[in-house]
Design an enzyme around this catalytic site. Sequence first.
Site, short mmCIF file in Angstrom:
data_model
loop_
_atom_site.label_atom_id
_atom_site.label_comp_id
_atom_site.label_asym_id
_atom_site.label_seq_id
_atom_site.Cartn_x
_atom_site.Cartn_y
_atom_site.Cartn_z
N SER A 56 0.71 -1.28 0.02
CA SER A 56 0.10 -0.02 0.02
C SER A 56 0.65 1.18 0.00
O SER A 56 0.22 2.27 -0.37
CB SER A 56 -0.93 0.07 1.16
OG SER A 56 -0.21 0.02 2.45
N ASP A 345 -2.68 8.33 7.87
CA ASP A 345 -3.60 7.84 8.37
C ASP A 345 -2.80 6.58 9.49
O ASP A 345 -1.60 6.99 9.79
CB ASP A 345 -4.42 6.88 7.64
CG ASP A 345 -3.72 5.89 6.68
OD1 ASP A 345 -2.29 5.53 6.94
OD2 ASP A 345 -3.99 5.37 5.47
N HIS A 348 0.00 4.63 7.05
CA HIS A 348 0.83 5.34 5.86
C HIS A 348 1.24 7.03 5.94
O HIS A 348 0.72 7.72 6.69
CB HIS A 348 -0.25 5.28 4.59
CG HIS A 348 -0.65 3.88 4.46
ND1 HIS A 348 -1.90 3.31 4.84
CD2 HIS A 348 -0.14 2.81 4.11
CE1 HIS A 348 -1.94 2.19 4.65
NE2 HIS A 348 -0.93 1.78 4.00
#
Length: 380
Positions: A56, A345, A348
């Site tokens: 991600s 977040d 990340h």
Amino acid sequence: MGEGSVNVRAAVTTMASRLFLLMSLIISFLFSPSNLLGFTVTEARVVPAMYVFGDSLVDVGNNNYLQFSLAKANFPHNGLDFPTKQPTGRFCNGKNAADLLAEKMGLPTIPPYLSMASKLNKSYNLFLNGVNFASGAAKIFKEDQQYPQSISLGEQVDYYLSVKEGLGQQIGTFKAQKHLSKSLFTIIIGSNDIYTYFDSSTSNRSTPQQYVDSMVLTLKQQVKRLYDYGARKFVIVGIALIGCTPSERNERSDQECKADVNQLSAKYNKVLISMLKKLKSELKGINYSYFDGYSVMHNFIQNPTAYGFAEVKAACCGLGKLNADAPCLPFATYCSNRSNHLFWDRTHPTEAAHRIFVDYILSGPLQYTFPINVKKLVSI
């Protein structure tokens, strides 16, 4: 007809030819396939293409196409600072490291593979700038799931092999090999494997050393597959200080970093560095740049103001303690100044943090990027 008339006619003809040539170039540019696709043609291109593999941290929307995956970021407030101001599937407020490194290479935005997979048999020219295979929640190890949440590293390499074969058919084997040998192959993965070790019964079946040895061996196998299919220049990013993410801190009453997670990450990085050194002597013509994201993130946390950060513990977007009780969902709150936060977040980084990471990757000193940085890697 006088000599003066002939000279005038010749001059007019020459001027007309030049105007025609100029108009042809302009029309060719405006209606070229790359421009119709929204790409920007640039003379600053440093490499022919960039092929991205990972999780991600560098997913640019592949998981949007996985029907049953919950590991998606295609909703607000993600993308808040992206040029379109819309969520794209990036786990970030704006651009991530894959986007920013592509910019540094003079390349257009590298698209997610699954957005183009249906065009595989139609035009491989679409893949000449590169492809991003990264997938949120992806691991080095493949998980046996009926409904996969992500695309494992091995599956990402499988996708690349189909692209490589298509390029050979489209532009010829020799040209494809030359194209790929000059391109960058970027790999950013491993964090989810580290988390899995602590989140499952894995730790009961293997020691920390055995686990990271197996991770690195599996990664090596995939790097060798890429090498066998044309890759020669690799950008490998080590696992960062992931025990210090808001999500991990939130699980401790004192909100400090999780030492065991960081220790396993450091252990993995050490084995990875050793493997890469050996691989350099095993595979002819391979070159790589390793980025020590662990140390750079440690610097962020120890001396945040030096890097422009005012907040390195709490997430910008989320809910509850450290904004880490929930992901960055549409009903979450978010900070007004994303540029002074290390984390967007629960897990990340912000675009601001990604930018600093990429600056190090590109031209960082030997202390953090070795044996060479990317600027030197692309010049080989």
